[in-house]
Design a protein around this motif. Structure first.
Motif, PDB file in Angstrom:
ATOM      1  N   MET A 100       1.003  -1.219   0.049  1.00 30.24           N
ATOM      2  CA  MET A 100       0.040   0.010  -0.093  1.00 30.24           C
ATOM      3  C   MET A 100       0.913   1.270   0.149  1.00 30.24           C
ATOM      4  O   MET A 100       1.949   1.209   0.757  1.00 30.24           O
ATOM      5  CB  MET A 100      -0.968  -0.183   1.193  1.00 30.24           C
ATOM      6  CG  MET A 100      -2.028  -0.864   1.225  1.00 30.24           C
ATOM      7  SD  MET A 100      -3.121  -1.115   0.144  1.00 30.24           S
ATOM      8  CE  MET A 100      -2.431  -2.394  -0.994  1.00 30.24           C
TER       9      MET A 100
ATOM     10  N   PRO B 231       0.189  -4.933   3.264  1.00 32.45           N
ATOM     11  CA  PRO B 231      -1.162  -4.882   4.175  1.00 32.45           C
ATOM     12  C   PRO B 231      -1.227  -5.765   5.364  1.00 32.45           C
ATOM     13  O   PRO B 231      -1.839  -5.526   6.228  1.00 32.45           O
ATOM     14  CB  PRO B 231      -1.992  -5.739   2.997  1.00 32.45           C
ATOM     15  CG  PRO B 231      -1.343  -5.420   1.643  1.00 32.45           C
ATOM     16  CD  PRO B 231       0.253  -5.179   1.973  1.00 32.45           C
TER      17      PRO B 231
ATOM     18  N   TYR C 111     -10.912  -3.179   3.290  1.00 30.54           N
ATOM     19  CA  TYR C 111     -10.840  -1.989   2.195  1.00 30.54           C
ATOM     20  C   TYR C 111     -11.304  -0.698   2.922  1.00 30.54           C
ATOM     21  O   TYR C 111     -12.556  -0.583   3.564  1.00 30.54           O
ATOM     22  CB  TYR C 111     -11.809  -2.100   1.150  1.00 30.54           C
ATOM     23  CG  TYR C 111     -11.313  -3.253   0.311  1.00 30.54           C
ATOM     24  CD1 TYR C 111     -10.516  -3.119  -0.971  1.00 30.54           C
ATOM     25  CD2 TYR C 111     -11.633  -4.688   0.366  1.00 30.54           C
ATOM     26  CE1 TYR C 111     -10.389  -4.288  -1.715  1.00 30.54           C
ATOM     27  CE2 TYR C 111     -11.207  -5.743  -0.147  1.00 30.54           C
ATOM     28  CZ  TYR C 111     -10.594  -5.542  -1.430  1.00 30.54           C
ATOM     29  OH  TYR C 111     -10.146  -6.570  -2.052  1.00 30.54           O
TER      30      TYR C 111
ATOM     31  N   LEU D 284      -6.945   1.748   0.509  1.00 33.84           N
ATOM     32  CA  LEU D 284      -5.896   0.599   1.062  1.00 33.84           C
ATOM     33  C   LEU D 284      -6.566  -0.486   1.501  1.00 33.84           C
ATOM     34  O   LEU D 284      -7.916  -0.481   1.744  1.00 33.84           O
ATOM     35  CB  LEU D 284      -5.225   1.307   2.455  1.00 33.84           C
ATOM     36  CG  LEU D 284      -4.646   2.669   2.163  1.00 33.84           C
ATOM     37  CD1 LEU D 284      -3.928   2.978   3.587  1.00 33.84           C
ATOM     38  CD2 LEU D 284      -3.400   2.566   1.149  1.00 33.84           C
TER      39      LEU D 284
END
Length: 363
Positions: free
Chosen positions: A243, A272, A302, A311
């Motif tokens: 991310m 993540p 999410y 993200l």
């Protein structure tokens, strides 16, 4: 040329009209290794493989194989075999006839053909199927026939162009294992084109990540995952990928609370699995939950940043969040990666988590 190098490409350039597909590329393929050419559609990986095979002509540059300049050599003169996405089997020939077809064309004597055939059938677990036609085989079996044909050629170099893309997910996993085991057993040099990073990261000794005809990064799979050299590699490698967060979104106190200095304008990368959600805190960037995906042993959450970018948070737990819920985002500073806001190149930070070097580079 080193004896350990099977293929050396120097300044190789290929364009179709005004469209540059391979841009003055340098690449060494090590002998006996499994090398994956990875990248999105249109990045040039299949064209690069075809240049190695002699199926396309280079515009500029040099290709050396086995110490010989093969830049303009015919495919048959390059001492290599190929495994294609389409299997390329003759439907009217039996499994055995398909496997030894190339040997028959080269007029290899029958005793030698039979010996190689039996070895290939054994290595690819096709024993008992040699009299069947391709139409009587499953997709995985047909792919193994194509592999067997490559094995009997006797060449140490094998080029594979997305050979598993026609198989379902379960078959891909099993055939992937078979290809890797064969390569290691025979100590073959394999160059393997794929857009599937699971294949590349799981099979290859060396991964070459391509972007717009250039090498974005190359090295062992773990290195590409843990130390991406640029935002392209960071955003491509990993499922979900790293991310990327604009550092200007973070409150000034964010880094201070984690005992790290505030950063000027950079791109910050975080995997993540290293992100977590905490109750709203004024000193941490706030996010809005969009949705949550339950994936059995893990969940993906999410969330939306203040700049409206999304993200993905990978959680091994089974949290329950509601759409629209406001939370704050947290991660440990040691799990941060810094990239130049303009070039996208990685900014170094020393291992003791002294981010001053990153600050100096970002300034």
């Amino acid at each position: 040329m080193s004896a350990d190098i099977a293929i050396r490409m120097q300044g190789v350039h290929k364009a179709f009209g005004d469209h540059v597909v391979i841009d003055h590329l340098d690449l060494n393929i090590e002998k006996g290794r499994f090398t994956a050419l990875l990248g999105p559609s249109g990045c040039g990986k299949s064209t690069l493989l075809r240049l190695m095979a002699g199926l396309e002509d280079v515009d500029k540059g040099q290709i050396i194989m086995g110490g010989k300049d093969v830049t303009y050599a015919l495919p048959a003169q390059r001492c290599l075999s190929m495994v294609f996405q389409s299997y390329a089997l003759f439907p009217h020939l039996s499994v055995a006839e398909n496997i030894v077809f190339g040997l028959s064309v080269r007029k290899v004597n029958k005793h030698e053909r039979d010996r190689r055939l039996q070895d290939a059938l054994r290595l690819t677990n096709l024993g008992g199927l040699e009299h069947r036609k391709p139409g009587e085989l499953s997709g995985g079996q047909r792919q193994r026939v194509a592999l067997a044909r490559s094995i009997v050629s006797g060449h140490d170099l094998c080029l594979m162009d997305e050979p598993l893309s026609n198989l379902d997910a379960k078959l891909r996993h099993s055939v992937r294992h078979e290809i890797r085991a064969l390569q290691q057993r025979l100590e073959m040099t394999v160059v393997y084109v794929t857009h599937d990073q699971t294949e590349a990261l799981g099979m290859a000794d060396h991964v070459v990540l391509l972007n717009a005809g250039r090498i974005a990064q190359q090295g062992p799979a773990q290195q590409l995952y843990e130390q991406p050299e640029n935002t392209f590699a960071a955003g491509f490698i990993g499922s979900p990928p790293m991310m990327l967060i604009d550092s200007q979104l973070l409150p000034a106190a964010h880094w201070a609370l984690m005992q790290a200095p505030a950063l000027p304008h950079c791109v910050i990368g975080v995997r993540p699995e290293h992100l977590r959600l905490i109750p709203v805190h004024p000193d941490f960037v706030q996010v809005t939950v969009l949705q949550q995906e339950f994936q059995g042993a893990q969940s993906y959450i999410y969330v939306q940043l203040p700049d409206h970018n999304t993200l993905i948070i990978h959680s091994a737990d089974k949290p329950s969040y509601e759409s629209g819920q406001r939370l704050s985002l947290h991660w440990e500073p040691r799990n941060s990666h810094f990239f130049d806001i303009t070039s996208g190149q990685r900014l170094p930070v020393v291992s003791s988590w002294d981010a001053s070097l990153a600050v100096a580079q970002c300034a």
